[in-house]
Scaffold this motif. Sequence first.
Motif, PDB file in Angstrom:
ATOM      1  N   SER A 236       0.827  -1.211   0.000  1.00  0.00           N
ATOM      2  CA  SER A 236       0.000   0.000   0.000  1.00  0.00           C
ATOM      3  C   SER A 236       0.858   1.256   0.000  1.00  0.00           C
ATOM      4  CB  SER A 236      -0.933   0.011   1.209  1.00  0.00           C
ATOM      5  OG  SER A 236      -0.214   0.258   2.397  1.00  0.00           O
ATOM      6  N   GLY A 307      -4.972  -9.293  -4.475  1.00  0.00           N
ATOM      7  CA  GLY A 307      -5.465  -7.945  -4.713  1.00  0.00           C
ATOM      8  C   GLY A 307      -5.648  -7.716  -6.195  1.00  0.00           C
ATOM      9  N   ALA A 313      -2.261  -3.667  -5.201  1.00  0.00           N
ATOM     10  CA  ALA A 313      -2.471  -2.783  -4.057  1.00  0.00           C
ATOM     11  C   ALA A 313      -3.521  -1.709  -4.318  1.00  0.00           C
ATOM     12  CB  ALA A 313      -1.140  -2.126  -3.669  1.00  0.00           C
ATOM     13  N   PRO A 316      -8.104  -4.225  -2.385  1.00  0.00           N
ATOM     14  CA  PRO A 316      -7.648  -5.151  -1.341  1.00  0.00           C
ATOM     15  C   PRO A 316      -7.935  -6.607  -1.692  1.00  0.00           C
ATOM     16  CG  PRO A 316      -8.964  -3.355  -0.417  1.00  0.00           C
ATOM     17  CD  PRO A 316      -9.139  -3.315  -1.904  1.00  0.00           C
ATOM     18  N   CYS A 317      -7.569  -7.488  -0.798  1.00  0.00           N
ATOM     19  CA  CYS A 317      -7.835  -8.913  -0.988  1.00  0.00           C
ATOM     20  C   CYS A 317      -9.308  -9.194  -0.705  1.00  0.00           C
ATOM     21  CB  CYS A 317      -6.949  -9.746  -0.065  1.00  0.00           C
ATOM     22  SG  CYS A 317      -7.107 -11.525  -0.358  1.00  0.00           S
ATOM     23  N   SER A 321     -10.821 -10.454  -6.044  1.00  0.00           N
ATOM     24  CA  SER A 321      -9.407 -10.249  -6.317  1.00  0.00           C
ATOM     25  C   SER A 321      -8.747 -11.511  -6.860  1.00  0.00           C
ATOM     26  CB  SER A 321      -8.676  -9.797  -5.050  1.00  0.00           C
ATOM     27  OG  SER A 321      -9.219  -8.604  -4.558  1.00  0.00           O
ATOM     28  N   ASP A 334      -1.375  -9.294   1.388  1.00  0.00           N
ATOM     29  CA  ASP A 334      -2.264  -8.264   0.865  1.00  0.00           C
ATOM     30  C   ASP A 334      -1.578  -6.896   1.000  1.00  0.00           C
ATOM     31  OD1 ASP A 334      -2.454  -7.605   3.559  1.00  0.00           O
ATOM     32  OD2 ASP A 334      -4.499  -8.346   3.806  1.00  0.00           O
ATOM     33  N   LEU A 335      -2.339  -5.842   1.035  1.00  0.00           N
ATOM     34  CA  LEU A 335      -1.771  -4.492   1.057  1.00  0.00           C
ATOM     35  C   LEU A 335      -0.838  -4.249   2.235  1.00  0.00           C
ATOM     36  CD1 LEU A 335      -4.642  -4.189  -0.493  1.00  0.00           C
ATOM     37  CD2 LEU A 335      -4.370  -1.771   0.012  1.00  0.00           C
ATOM     38  N   TYR A 336      -1.126  -4.911   3.371  1.00  0.00           N
ATOM     39  CA  TYR A 336      -0.415  -4.600   4.609  1.00  0.00           C
ATOM     40  C   TYR A 336       0.222  -5.798   5.304  1.00  0.00           C
ATOM     41  CZ  TYR A 336      -3.207  -0.293   4.335  1.00  0.00           C
ATOM     42  OH  TYR A 336      -3.793   0.884   3.922  1.00  0.00           O
TER      43      TYR A 336
END
Length: 371
Positions: A236, A307, A313, A316-317, A321, A334-336
């Motif tokens: 992200s 994602g 990014a 999100p998941c 996705s 995922d993003l984080y």
Amino acid sequence: MKMASNCVCAVSGFWVVFLVLLRLGCSEGQRVPAAFVFGDSLVDVGNNNYLPVSLVKADFPHNGIDFPTKKPTGRFSNGKNSADFLAEKLGLPTSPPYLALISNYSESYSSSPFLTGVSFASGGAGIFDGTDERYQQSIPLTKQVEYYLAVHENLVQHLGSSGAKKHVAKSLFVVVIGTNDILGYSGSSNLRKQHTPQQYVSLMASSLKDQLKRLHNYDARKFVFVGLPPIGCCPSQRNQDKTAACKEDTNSWSRMYNMALLAMLKGLKSELNDISYSYLDTYTAVQNFVQNPSAYGFTEVKAACCGLGNLNAIVPCLPISQYCPNRRDHVFWDLYHPTEAAARILIDKVFHGSPQYTYPMDVQQLAAVDV
């Protein structure tokens, strides 16, 4: 919430507690009686499933695709997370979500459901109460500590005051929190106007100290603190740079907080000399994953596995996705959040950690500390 049954009568109480304590003796391979987990989505094992309006949930595919049940559990991962692997190392079952336990709690239980620990961790949670505002609902650290006080009361009712104190003092208190506070600072021009980065991380550390003192007042003695990773290297944050480079200001704030946390812990130890702790340097560990991925079996360090869009990014998941065929190749799910593979390697490194990753002792040494 009242979680108590009547106290054991004075005549038979001693023998009841004695027999319970015998039954509570650590089983073979079990290093501590219990683990109490406080934190955010990095160690949430399903509490947010019980928050009806929360926007931060992982109770849908493709989360859990590599979990033993192959189903989403509320973990922000393709499989197990750091809390699961730490529990395995300690010889404990994963500390279950507090909100799941109390949803089925009955005062007729003959023993406490919290004997081997419980997790209060909640996706979106922060040290500061306000970090959950953009996610509508989560359990901030102050509330997590309040929940622990109710658990402590329950343990006293089942084990007696002395029995509960011994049980809790030998247990581990795992604290994994702060990422959402840093992301909140990064995303808020108002916060950056109000506080310099140093002022902000100092407030984070002092606020955490207040909560640790509350835990100590209720018999917590052994703590595991997980430092912040290089947050600016998650997908992200990389997505905000045209070259997909790590976001250096966010990373610098993560490092700054880790230094403030270490300084606070040293000061706290001088105030409360009966506590012991292990600080885990996840910043260095994850940075090593990113800088030398092949050494750990990774091939992708920038993009999320699950994602859509640039670096996976943008979206999100979610069930719509896409996800990578080999999750073991990726540092980020995922993003984080890290993949199961990254979480497993991280816990392997810090449980029997070298001074490069743990201070002043590793988790195995902390578990063995006699109190």
